[in-house]
Motif scaffolding. Structure first.
Motif, PDB file in Angstrom:
ATOM      1  N   ILE A   1       0.839  -1.202   0.000  1.00  0.00           N
ATOM      2  CA  ILE A   1       0.000   0.000   0.000  1.00  0.00           C
ATOM      3  C   ILE A   1       0.869   1.245   0.000  1.00  0.00           C
ATOM      4  O   ILE A   1       0.605   2.222  -0.721  1.00  0.00           O
TER       5      ILE A   1
ATOM      6  N   LEU B   1       2.278   1.829  -3.422  1.00  0.00           N
ATOM      7  CA  LEU B   1       1.247   2.408  -4.294  1.00  0.00           C
ATOM      8  C   LEU B   1       1.082   3.899  -4.011  1.00  0.00           C
ATOM      9  O   LEU B   1       0.901   4.707  -4.928  1.00  0.00           O
TER      10      LEU B   1
ATOM     11  N   LYS C   1     -18.343  -0.746   0.473  1.00  0.00           N
ATOM     12  CA  LYS C   1     -17.238  -0.381  -0.410  1.00  0.00           C
ATOM     13  C   LYS C   1     -17.794   0.364  -1.608  1.00  0.00           C
ATOM     14  O   LYS C   1     -18.822  -0.024  -2.167  1.00  0.00           O
TER      15      LYS C   1
ATOM     16  N   SER D   1     -13.819   2.910   1.706  1.00  0.00           N
ATOM     17  CA  SER D   1     -12.706   2.038   1.346  1.00  0.00           C
ATOM     18  C   SER D   1     -12.918   0.634   1.900  1.00  0.00           C
ATOM     19  O   SER D   1     -13.457   0.453   2.998  1.00  0.00           O
TER      20      SER D   1
ATOM     21  N   CYS E   1      -7.055  -1.382   4.143  1.00  0.00           N
ATOM     22  CA  CYS E   1      -5.664  -1.651   3.767  1.00  0.00           C
ATOM     23  C   CYS E   1      -5.087  -2.889   4.425  1.00  0.00           C
ATOM     24  O   CYS E   1      -3.919  -3.219   4.203  1.00  0.00           O
TER      25      CYS E   1
ATOM     26  N   ARG F   1      -9.552 -12.731   2.181  1.00  0.00           N
ATOM     27  CA  ARG F   1     -10.495 -11.908   1.424  1.00  0.00           C
ATOM     28  C   ARG F   1     -10.789 -12.616   0.106  1.00  0.00           C
ATOM     29  O   ARG F   1      -9.866 -13.078  -0.566  1.00  0.00           O
TER      30      ARG F   1
ATOM     31  N   ASN G   1     -12.240  -9.421  -2.985  1.00  0.00           N
ATOM     32  CA  ASN G   1     -12.262  -8.191  -2.197  1.00  0.00           C
ATOM     33  C   ASN G   1     -10.839  -7.838  -1.758  1.00  0.00           C
ATOM     34  O   ASN G   1     -10.496  -7.943  -0.588  1.00  0.00           O
ATOM     35  N   PRO G   2      -9.986  -7.426  -2.686  1.00  0.00           N
ATOM     36  CA  PRO G   2      -8.594  -7.132  -2.307  1.00  0.00           C
ATOM     37  C   PRO G   2      -8.483  -5.901  -1.410  1.00  0.00           C
ATOM     38  O   PRO G   2      -9.340  -5.020  -1.423  1.00  0.00           O
ATOM     39  N   ARG G   3      -7.417  -5.871  -0.619  1.00  0.00           N
ATOM     40  CA  ARG G   3      -7.087  -4.657   0.123  1.00  0.00           C
ATOM     41  C   ARG G   3      -6.851  -3.535  -0.887  1.00  0.00           C
ATOM     42  O   ARG G   3      -6.455  -3.808  -2.015  1.00  0.00           O
ATOM     43  N   GLU G   4      -7.084  -2.300  -0.468  1.00  0.00           N
ATOM     44  CA  GLU G   4      -6.991  -1.242  -1.468  1.00  0.00           C
ATOM     45  C   GLU G   4      -6.529   0.093  -0.905  1.00  0.00           C
ATOM     46  O   GLU G   4      -6.763   0.424   0.256  1.00  0.00           O
ATOM     47  N   LEU G   5      -5.849   0.818  -1.753  1.00  0.00           N
ATOM     48  CA  LEU G   5      -5.600   2.249  -1.571  1.00  0.00           C
ATOM     49  C   LEU G   5      -6.522   2.954  -2.556  1.00  0.00           C
ATOM     50  O   LEU G   5      -6.490   2.667  -3.757  1.00  0.00           O
ATOM     51  N   VAL G   6      -7.348   3.853  -2.054  1.00  0.00           N
ATOM     52  CA  VAL G   6      -8.316   4.553  -2.905  1.00  0.00           C
ATOM     53  C   VAL G   6      -7.749   5.909  -3.312  1.00  0.00           C
ATOM     54  O   VAL G   6      -7.248   6.655  -2.465  1.00  0.00           O
TER      55      VAL G   6
END
Length: 256
Positions: free
Chosen positions: A22, A25, A220, A230, A233, A241, A244-249
């Protein structure tokens, strides 16, 4: 109200886990501003769960217990999975602050911040907003950034909602959008987390939200064109998961 385009990075639900990907990114995106919408640290009182009372539903009881025991199985299967460690959160925030200004609000896992946490924020340029707002000039845009804590202050929220400037509200729990009537205000942008995307997503719906809530309404995505939620992270559950991946928005605000 936007004078020049703004790129805002939304981080939520780090829960003191490692998140090097994260952070990489975040560096690659190089935002103008980073907002951290709660549950970065683990400063948690057990009373949160005990105050959640629901009418007994046998179907819900069955599903929640299945999830609990499946999660227990995966905990035994994956004993070396990432564990919470304050050093992870401090390192992430310190490096994030080197990329862009960081504003942080408090979630339900941060009910009892320690003195050293607040000292760390001050020493590393992290703006911790605990039912308060801060003025900021970001890429020639004057804005008010507010942080609504999980232990919320409705009087402060009402005052913040009536301001005239470009307003960005960090609100960890997206359910407050309705329960505190944020939906009825004209706050320009609300950012949230909390439900981790539902952990497992089926037909674009999250299955399990925070506190064991099934199929949470705000799990989400973008709602009403101005609340961004979000999926988080980190993965705090042992259950992987799924869809449903972990994410940086990354949020782009443009001049109309």
């Amino acid at each position: 109200r936007v004078r020049k385009p703004l790129k805002i990075a939304l981080v939520a639900d780090l829960h003191e886990r490692r998140a090097v990907d994260i952070l990489n990114l975040l560096r690659a995106q190089n935002p103008d501003l980073t907002v951290v919408a709660g549950d970065t640290l683990e400063r948690y009182r057990e009373r949160y769960q005990s105050t959640v009372k629901r009418r007994f539903n046998p179907i819900r009881w069955l599903i929640v217990n299945i999830i609990y025991y499946v999660n227990l199985f995966f905990m035994l299967l994956r004993p070396k999975r990432s564990k919470p460690d304050t050093k992870n959160a401090y390192s992430f925030l310190r490096q994030a602050a080197d990329i862009a200004p960081v504003f942080l609000s408090l979630g339900n896992h941060e009910e009892e911040l320690m003195c050293e946490d607040r000292e760390f924020f001050r020493n590393n340029g992290i703006h911790c907003l605990d039912n308060e707002e801060a003025e900021a000039v970001v890429n020639s845009n004057f804005m008010l950034i507010g942080g609504l804590s999980d232990e919320y202050d409705e009087e402060w929220l009402s005052s913040f909602a009536q301001k005239d400037e470009l307003r960005l509200l960090l609100c960890h729990n997206p359910n407050y959008y309705e329960t505190l009537k944020i939906k009825d205000t004209d706050i320009d942008l609300i950012v949230s987390g909390h439900n981790h995307g539902g952990q497992i997503r089926i037909f674009s719906m999250g299955v399990a939200g925070a506190g064991g809530k099934l199929f949470p309404k705000y799990d989400k995505g973008i709602y009403d064109g101005r609340m961004v939620v979000s999926a988080g992270c980190s993965n705090t559950a042992a259950i992987p998961r799924i869809n449903n991946p972990r994410e940086l928005v990354i949020i782009h605000l443009k001049k109309r």
